[in-house]
Scaffold this motif. Structure first.
Motif, mmCIF file in Angstrom:
data_model
loop_
_atom_site.group_PDB
_atom_site.id
_atom_site.type_symbol
_atom_site.label_atom_id
_atom_site.label_comp_id
_atom_site.label_asym_id
_atom_site.label_seq_id
_atom_site.Cartn_x
_atom_site.Cartn_y
_atom_site.Cartn_z
ATOM 1 N N SER A 8 0.486 -1.600 -0.438
ATOM 2 C CA SER A 8 0.198 0.241 -0.285
ATOM 3 C C SER A 8 0.884 0.749 0.037
ATOM 4 N N GLY A 9 0.495 1.978 -0.811
ATOM 5 C CA GLY A 9 1.026 3.836 -1.173
ATOM 6 C C GLY A 9 2.692 3.360 -1.928
ATOM 7 N N HIS A 10 3.641 2.058 -2.111
ATOM 8 C CA HIS A 10 4.470 1.401 -3.161
ATOM 9 C C HIS A 10 3.624 0.690 -4.465
ATOM 10 N N GLY A 11 2.669 0.840 -5.224
ATOM 11 C CA GLY A 11 2.203 0.818 -6.165
ATOM 12 C C GLY A 11 0.687 0.022 -5.826
ATOM 13 N N VAL A 12 0.162 -0.310 -4.715
ATOM 14 C CA VAL A 12 -1.366 -0.602 -4.410
ATOM 15 C C VAL A 12 -2.252 0.911 -3.851
ATOM 16 N N SER A 13 -2.943 1.096 -4.217
ATOM 17 C CA SER A 13 -3.423 2.566 -4.350
ATOM 18 C C SER A 13 -5.273 2.708 -3.338
ATOM 19 N N CYS A 34 -5.004 10.870 -6.986
ATOM 20 C CA CYS A 34 -4.216 10.863 -6.210
ATOM 21 C C CYS A 34 -2.839 10.801 -6.503
ATOM 22 N N ASP A 35 -3.543 9.118 -6.719
ATOM 23 C CA ASP A 35 -1.430 9.228 -7.291
ATOM 24 C C ASP A 35 -1.994 8.255 -8.424
ATOM 25 N N CYS A 53 -6.520 5.756 -4.641
ATOM 26 C CA CYS A 53 -7.099 7.197 -4.861
ATOM 27 C C CYS A 53 -6.442 7.206 -5.627
ATOM 28 N N PHE A 81 -0.960 10.033 -10.693
ATOM 29 C CA PHE A 81 0.091 10.785 -11.416
ATOM 30 C C PHE A 81 1.526 9.809 -11.997
ATOM 31 N N PHE A 82 1.570 9.079 -10.827
ATOM 32 C CA PHE A 82 2.696 8.638 -10.571
ATOM 33 C C PHE A 82 2.906 7.420 -11.787
ATOM 34 N N PHE A 83 2.065 7.029 -11.582
ATOM 35 C CA PHE A 83 1.879 5.688 -12.953
ATOM 36 C C PHE A 83 1.945 6.368 -14.134
#
Lengths: 105, 331
Positions: B128-133, B138-139, B135, B141-143
């Protein structure tokens, strides 16, 4: 308000700090980041002796965010002597954050 | 200790609508909005296109800010804190917050909403927070330019999946049935999205990765065959469960875990305690139905408080009369 740190200033401000540094990774589009930001500010004000608190806008500083594998925000990382000593993912109420940061405040 | 007529717990569409109605009825409601969850689930969404009155759509956070502003305009007090303990005692319900504020309330409206459901697989928490999300807004953008999986078949899953195609090289929607539950409008939009692929009749059985997500094992629910899916992002949107832990031991819950209310009212099993929004609604679960039920709860609370006031005044009048009357003669 805590200091904004960029890709260019991260090493100097965070990695070379004498004190532990709490880094709040955030972005303008992230709702939970906006909610937790004032709580981080309060923690900063109440612990100025022990902890340096800075913020990294991940939208503008993707290099630092990707170096530390940030894929969920808000992410609160504590750096001690240049290393990640603690990571907290997701917004938390103040008492819960203080509890998680108890080793540093 | 602050004595109030009405405390509203929660600040999604149900909580804020209840606050607007209660404030306009001069009940001076205190809304305990949550320190990091204020505004509720819509704070993590982008375009809301089905809330009446906004033909061009409205951003979820903007809609919630407007509701808050409207409630405050009429005198609601919004507190950014979390309820730590709730003791339901008719006449003076006791509320204590995480930061130590204490309130008594003649009436309480529970609008605590729901919490995202997890897959309950090993590695889910660790990554969680390292690929599993949970939101996408929120997230996502990082992918950028990565392959992402979204699990779920409802409106939120499809909304997340189509939102994520803005960033991802490819999005695979994994749903355990053949039919999606999402609305036709949402399905049509998804069908037009070239970056979106479907893995139907499929469920995630394993999440792989040491420091960050590297892939999933997906099982076909019909044939039983398994396959590996090399994704670096996983967004879970398989619904949510009502948030009842504050009062589960004091009120009656239904067998599905939702808070029980009387018929079409907002009345719970305890006098002066009302409920609204997703915490009582296992069926519709929309911003507008939550808002409507927040209105019902405020009106029910208003009637309850008016009756309570009338009873108190009557008792006072009886007592005053009794004190003026001559002492009864002992027989």
């Amino acid at each position: 308000m805590s200091t904004e740190v960029t890709d260019a200033t991260f090493e100097e401000t965070v990695l070379k700090s004498d004190k532990p540094v709490l880094v709040d990774f955030w972005a303008p589009w992230c709702g939970p980041c906006r909610m937790v930001s004032p709580i981080v500010d309060q923690i900063a004000e109440e612990n100025t002796e022990k902890l340096k608190v800075v913020k990294v806008n991940t939208d503008e500083n993707l290099e630092t965010a990707s170096k530390y594998g940030i894929t969920s925000i808000p992410a609160l990382y504590v750096f001690k002597d240049g290393e990640v000593a603690k990571s907290i993912i997701g917004a938390r109420p103040k008492p819960a954050l203080e509890d998680e940061l108890s080793d540093f405040i | 200790m602050t004595d109030t007529q009405l405390v509203i717990i929660g600040s999604g569409p149900a909580g804020y609508t209840a606050a607007v109605y209660a404030a306009r009825a001069n009940l001076s409601p205190v809304v305990i909005a949550g320190s990091v969850t204020a505004g509720g689930e819509l704070m993590n969404t982008t375009d809301v296109e089905n809330y009446p009155g906004f033909p061009a759509g409205v951003q979820g956070p903007e809609l919630m800010e407007s509701m808050r502003e409207q409630a405050e305009k009429f005198g609601a007090e919004v507190i950014y804190d979390d309820v730590a303990t709730l003791k339901l005692e008719p006449g003076a319900h006791q509320i204590e917050t995480a930061l130590g504020a204490r309130y008594t309330a003649q009436a309480v409206i529970l609008a605590t909403g729901s919490a995202y459901r997890e897959l309950n697989l090993p590695n889910e928490k660790k990554l969680s927070g390292h690929g599993v999300s949970w939101c996408a807004t929120c997230d996502g953008f990082f992918f950028r330019n990565q392959h992402i999986a979204v699990v779920g078949g409802g409106d939120s899953a499809l909304e997340e999946a189509t939102f994520l195609t803005r960033f991802a090289s490819k999005v695979t929607l994994i749903h355990r049935r053949q039919e999606l539950r999402a609305s036709q409008a949402m399905q049509d939009r998804a069908a037009a999205d070239e970056k979106l692929e479907y893995l139907l009749d499929s469920e995630v059985t394993e999440i792989h990765g040491e420091d960050s997500l590297t892939g999933l094992t997906v099982r076909n629910t019909v044939s039983g065959e398994t396959a590996e899916l090399p994704v670096t992002g996983l967004f879970v949107a398989i619904g949510s469960d009502p948030r009842t832990s504050l009062f589960a031991d004091q009120l009656s819950l239904r067998s599905d875990g939702y808070l029980n209310v009387e018929g079409r009212t907002s009345k719970t099993a305890v006098e002066g305690v009302f409920a609204a929004g997703d915490v009582i609604d296992s069926v519709y679960r929309q911003a507008i139905t939550a808002a409507g039920s927040g209105c019902s709860a405020a009106l029910d609370a208003e009637h309850y408080l008016a009756d309570l006031d009338a009873v108190t005044k009557q008792a006072e009048a009886v007592a005053a009369e009794a004190s003026q009357a001559p002492a009864p003669i002992a027989s």
